[in-house]
Design a protein around this motif. Structure first.
Motif, PDB file in Angstrom:
ATOM      1  N   LEU A  90     -80.237  28.195  64.262  1.00  0.00           N
ATOM      2  CA  LEU A  90     -79.680  29.054  63.210  1.00  0.00           C
ATOM      3  C   LEU A  90     -78.161  28.936  63.152  1.00  0.00           C
ATOM      4  O   LEU A  90     -77.567  28.924  62.067  1.00  0.00           O
ATOM      5  CB  LEU A  90     -80.090  30.511  63.430  1.00  0.00           C
ATOM      6  N   GLY A  91     -77.537  28.833  64.341  1.00  0.00           N
ATOM      7  CA  GLY A  91     -76.081  28.652  64.384  1.00  0.00           C
ATOM      8  C   GLY A  91     -75.658  27.321  63.781  1.00  0.00           C
ATOM      9  O   GLY A  91     -74.691  27.253  63.009  1.00  0.00           O
ATOM     10  N   VAL A  92     -76.402  26.257  64.133  1.00  0.00           N
ATOM     11  CA  VAL A  92     -76.105  24.938  63.563  1.00  0.00           C
ATOM     12  C   VAL A  92     -76.296  24.955  62.053  1.00  0.00           C
ATOM     13  O   VAL A  92     -75.481  24.418  61.291  1.00  0.00           O
ATOM     14  CB  VAL A  92     -77.025  23.867  64.203  1.00  0.00           C
ATOM     15  N   TYR A  93     -77.372  25.603  61.621  1.00  0.00           N
ATOM     16  CA  TYR A  93     -77.676  25.692  60.188  1.00  0.00           C
ATOM     17  C   TYR A  93     -76.569  26.437  59.442  1.00  0.00           C
ATOM     18  O   TYR A  93     -76.153  26.025  58.354  1.00  0.00           O
ATOM     19  CB  TYR A  93     -79.012  26.401  60.007  1.00  0.00           C
ATOM     20  N   PHE A  94     -76.076  27.522  60.033  1.00  0.00           N
ATOM     21  CA  PHE A  94     -75.004  28.298  59.393  1.00  0.00           C
ATOM     22  C   PHE A  94     -73.739  27.455  59.234  1.00  0.00           C
ATOM     23  O   PHE A  94     -73.089  27.472  58.184  1.00  0.00           O
ATOM     24  CB  PHE A  94     -74.695  29.551  60.209  1.00  0.00           C
ATOM     25  N   LEU A 240     -75.724  33.646  49.854  1.00  0.00           N
ATOM     26  CA  LEU A 240     -76.920  34.421  50.177  1.00  0.00           C
ATOM     27  C   LEU A 240     -77.609  33.847  51.406  1.00  0.00           C
ATOM     28  O   LEU A 240     -78.032  34.591  52.305  1.00  0.00           O
ATOM     29  CB  LEU A 240     -77.873  34.424  48.983  1.00  0.00           C
ATOM     30  N   GLY A 241     -77.713  32.506  51.444  1.00  0.00           N
ATOM     31  CA  GLY A 241     -78.331  31.862  52.601  1.00  0.00           C
ATOM     32  C   GLY A 241     -77.561  32.130  53.885  1.00  0.00           C
ATOM     33  O   GLY A 241     -78.162  32.382  54.940  1.00  0.00           O
ATOM     34  N   MET A 242     -76.232  32.093  53.819  1.00  0.00           N
ATOM     35  CA  MET A 242     -75.427  32.355  55.016  1.00  0.00           C
ATOM     36  C   MET A 242     -75.570  33.802  55.478  1.00  0.00           C
ATOM     37  O   MET A 242     -75.633  34.087  56.684  1.00  0.00           O
ATOM     38  CB  MET A 242     -73.965  32.008  54.745  1.00  0.00           C
ATOM     39  N   MET A 243     -75.640  34.729  54.531  1.00  0.00           N
ATOM     40  CA  MET A 243     -75.809  36.142  54.889  1.00  0.00           C
ATOM     41  C   MET A 243     -77.172  36.378  55.536  1.00  0.00           C
ATOM     42  O   MET A 243     -77.292  37.096  56.541  1.00  0.00           O
ATOM     43  CB  MET A 243     -75.630  37.028  53.654  1.00  0.00           C
ATOM     44  N   LEU A 244     -78.229  35.782  54.961  1.00  0.00           N
ATOM     45  CA  LEU A 244     -79.564  35.917  55.543  1.00  0.00           C
ATOM     46  C   LEU A 244     -79.617  35.321  56.947  1.00  0.00           C
ATOM     47  O   LEU A 244     -80.251  35.877  57.849  1.00  0.00           O
ATOM     48  CB  LEU A 244     -80.597  35.228  54.644  1.00  0.00           C
ATOM     49  N   THR A 245     -78.927  34.173  57.120  1.00  0.00           N
ATOM     50  CA  THR A 245     -78.893  33.528  58.436  1.00  0.00           C
ATOM     51  C   THR A 245     -78.218  34.423  59.467  1.00  0.00           C
ATOM     52  O   THR A 245     -78.716  34.587  60.594  1.00  0.00           O
ATOM     53  CB  THR A 245     -78.148  32.184  58.354  1.00  0.00           C
ATOM     54  N   CYS A 246     -77.088  35.006  59.093  1.00  0.00           N
ATOM     55  CA  CYS A 246     -76.364  35.904  60.011  1.00  0.00           C
ATOM     56  C   CYS A 246     -77.220  37.128  60.375  1.00  0.00           C
ATOM     57  O   CYS A 246     -77.275  37.545  61.541  1.00  0.00           O
ATOM     58  CB  CYS A 246     -75.055  36.363  59.373  1.00  0.00           C
ATOM     59  N   CYS A 247     -77.882  37.706  59.372  1.00  0.00           N
ATOM     60  CA  CYS A 247     -78.706  38.894  59.619  1.00  0.00           C
ATOM     61  C   CYS A 247     -79.873  38.575  60.543  1.00  0.00           C
ATOM     62  O   CYS A 247     -80.162  39.336  61.490  1.00  0.00           O
ATOM     63  CB  CYS A 247     -79.220  39.453  58.294  1.00  0.00           C
ATOM     64  N   LEU A 248     -80.557  37.437  60.286  1.00  0.00           N
ATOM     65  CA  LEU A 248     -81.687  37.059  61.141  1.00  0.00           C
ATOM     66  C   LEU A 248     -81.207  36.755  62.555  1.00  0.00           C
ATOM     67  O   LEU A 248     -81.855  37.154  63.539  1.00  0.00           O
ATOM     68  CB  LEU A 248     -82.411  35.850  60.546  1.00  0.00           C
ATOM     69  N   TYR A 249     -80.084  36.069  62.686  1.00  0.00           N
ATOM     70  CA  TYR A 249     -79.523  35.749  63.999  1.00  0.00           C
ATOM     71  C   TYR A 249     -79.249  37.030  64.773  1.00  0.00           C
ATOM     72  O   TYR A 249     -79.586  37.150  65.961  1.00  0.00           O
ATOM     73  CB  TYR A 249     -78.246  34.942  63.825  1.00  0.00           C
ATOM     74  N   GLN A 250     -78.627  38.011  64.131  1.00  0.00           N
ATOM     75  CA  GLN A 250     -78.279  39.264  64.787  1.00  0.00           C
ATOM     76  C   GLN A 250     -79.520  40.058  65.164  1.00  0.00           C
ATOM     77  O   GLN A 250     -79.602  40.634  66.263  1.00  0.00           O
ATOM     78  CB  GLN A 250     -77.377  40.100  63.860  1.00  0.00           C
ATOM     79  N   ASN A 251     -80.510  40.084  64.279  1.00  0.00           N
ATOM     80  CA  ASN A 251     -81.749  40.824  64.587  1.00  0.00           C
ATOM     81  C   ASN A 251     -82.485  40.221  65.771  1.00  0.00           C
ATOM     82  O   ASN A 251     -82.999  40.940  66.633  1.00  0.00           O
ATOM     83  CB  ASN A 251     -82.665  40.825  63.362  1.00  0.00           C
ATOM     84  N   LEU A 252     -82.551  38.883  65.818  1.00  0.00           N
ATOM     85  CA  LEU A 252     -83.206  38.215  66.949  1.00  0.00           C
ATOM     86  C   LEU A 252     -82.473  38.497  68.248  1.00  0.00           C
ATOM     87  O   LEU A 252     -83.094  38.703  69.298  1.00  0.00           O
ATOM     88  CB  LEU A 252     -83.289  36.714  66.699  1.00  0.00           C
ATOM     89  N   LYS A 253     -81.143  38.531  68.159  1.00  0.00           N
ATOM     90  CA  LYS A 253     -80.334  38.814  69.363  1.00  0.00           C
ATOM     91  C   LYS A 253     -80.567  40.226  69.858  1.00  0.00           C
ATOM     92  O   LYS A 253     -80.709  40.463  71.064  1.00  0.00           O
ATOM     93  CB  LYS A 253     -78.863  38.604  69.013  1.00  0.00           C
ATOM     94  N   GLU A 254     -80.618  41.196  68.942  1.00  0.00           N
ATOM     95  CA  GLU A 254     -80.845  42.592  69.327  1.00  0.00           C
ATOM     96  C   GLU A 254     -82.225  42.793  69.913  1.00  0.00           C
ATOM     97  O   GLU A 254     -82.408  43.574  70.860  1.00  0.00           O
ATOM     98  CB  GLU A 254     -80.630  43.480  68.106  1.00  0.00           C
ATOM     99  N   GLU A 255     -83.226  42.114  69.370  1.00  0.00           N
ATOM    100  CA  GLU A 255     -84.591  42.275  69.886  1.00  0.00           C
ATOM    101  C   GLU A 255     -84.747  41.712  71.287  1.00  0.00           C
ATOM    102  O   GLU A 255     -85.539  42.207  72.079  1.00  0.00           O
ATOM    103  CB  GLU A 255     -85.578  41.610  68.921  1.00  0.00           C
ATOM    104  N   ILE A 256     -83.956  40.653  71.583  1.00  0.00           N
ATOM    105  CA  ILE A 256     -84.030  40.053  72.936  1.00  0.00           C
ATOM    106  C   ILE A 256     -83.460  41.009  73.962  1.00  0.00           C
ATOM    107  O   ILE A 256     -83.978  41.181  75.061  1.00  0.00           O
ATOM    108  CB  ILE A 256     -83.282  38.725  72.968  1.00  0.00           C
ATOM    109  N   TYR A 257     -82.331  41.658  73.588  1.00  0.00           N
ATOM    110  CA  TYR A 257     -81.666  42.553  74.551  1.00  0.00           C
ATOM    111  C   TYR A 257     -82.105  43.984  74.415  1.00  0.00           C
ATOM    112  O   TYR A 257     -81.591  44.837  75.098  1.00  0.00           O
ATOM    113  CB  TYR A 257     -80.135  42.445  74.362  1.00  0.00           C
TER     114      TYR A 257
END
Length: 257
Positions: A90-94, A240-257
């Motif tokens: 996701l980071g590479v994609y962003f 829009l794609g960059m915003m969705l990528t950032c939101c998904l990245y952050q949600n995945l990070k929060e769910e892990i921790y």
């Protein structure tokens, strides 16, 4: 013994995942369209490119092909990153989306500046057309080994309904016209109803008097206008794609921790 935890996602994360996947599919299709336009430009408009004795237009077409290829690859990376829920991908994609976004903004702005004649390229375009097109018509038309040029000139004059570079009078200095035994005044492709030997009579009712330079320049600038609009439009959609990528990245990070 290693205990594996099953991934559990909130409703928001699931929605983001599928929205981003849908965006990537559309983005991938857009890249395919850009790639197709580049290939079509090389295949269908190569005749006009050959008349200008310049690599600029062919280079532009190959840039379109390269851009389309990069967008297709980026879309595939985005799809993989979304389905695998990989924060690294996701980071590479962003980063790739952001780089393409900047390139499209720059290309779009340059195209608009060229169209409005606010950039030195417009002078260079006009100068190149007037210098190269006239010389090509006068010295290469119907000459040995120049069948492609001859075909391109005929196609240009019939498609744009024009004759000569600046006007039909330009053909009076053509090597082909002054050859002994040639009774044509202009090529048959200058005629409003092209038939064999119709170029013997240069009356306005028979041939087009206007030159091809202005029409070819107008065609090229109109393509720049469209390219600019599409480039800037797609670039803002990528936000829009960059915003969705950032939101998904952050949600995945929060769910892990």
């Amino acid at each position: 013994m290693v205990i594996r935890r099953e991934k559990t996602h909130t409703c928001g994360t699931i929605c983001l995942k599928y929205l981003l996947f849908l965006f990537n599919v559309l983005f991938w299709l857009a890249g395919g369209a850009v790639l197709a336009v580049g290939v079509w430009t090389v295949a269908a408009k190569s005749d006009y490119i050959s008349l200008l004795n310049s690599t600029f237009y062919s280079t532009s077409a190959y840039i379109l092909i390269a851009t389309g290829t990069i967008v297709v690859v980026t879309g595939l990376i985005g799809c993989c990153a979304t389905l695998r829920e990989s924060r690294v991908l996701l980071g590479v994609y962003f980063v790739l989306l952001f780089c393409i976004f900047l390139l499209e903004i720059i290309a779009g702005l340059m195209a608009y500046m060229n169209h409005q004649k606010c950039f030195p390229f417009c002078y260079e375009l006009d100068h190149e057309l007037r210098q190269n097109l006239r010389g090509t018509m006068q010295h290469k038309y119907q000459q040995p080994g120049e069948a492609d040029i001859t075909q391109a000139v005929d196609k240009l004059q019939m498609e744009f309904q024009c004759c000569g570079s600046n006007s039909s009078l330009d053909w009076s200095g053509s090597i082909w016209i002054i050859v002994p035994g040639n009774d044509r005044i202009v090529p048959d492709s200058c005629c409003k109803s092209p038939i064999a030997y119709c170029g013997r009579r240069d009356h306005p009712s028979n041939i087009y008097k206007g030159g091809c330079i202005a029409k070819l320049e107008e065609f090229i600038l109109s393509q720049l206008h469209v390219l600019g609009a599409v480039g800037i439009g797609i670039a803002f959609i990528q936000l829009l794609g960059m915003m969705l990528t950032c939101c998904l990245y952050q949600n995945l990070k929060e769910e892990i921790y």
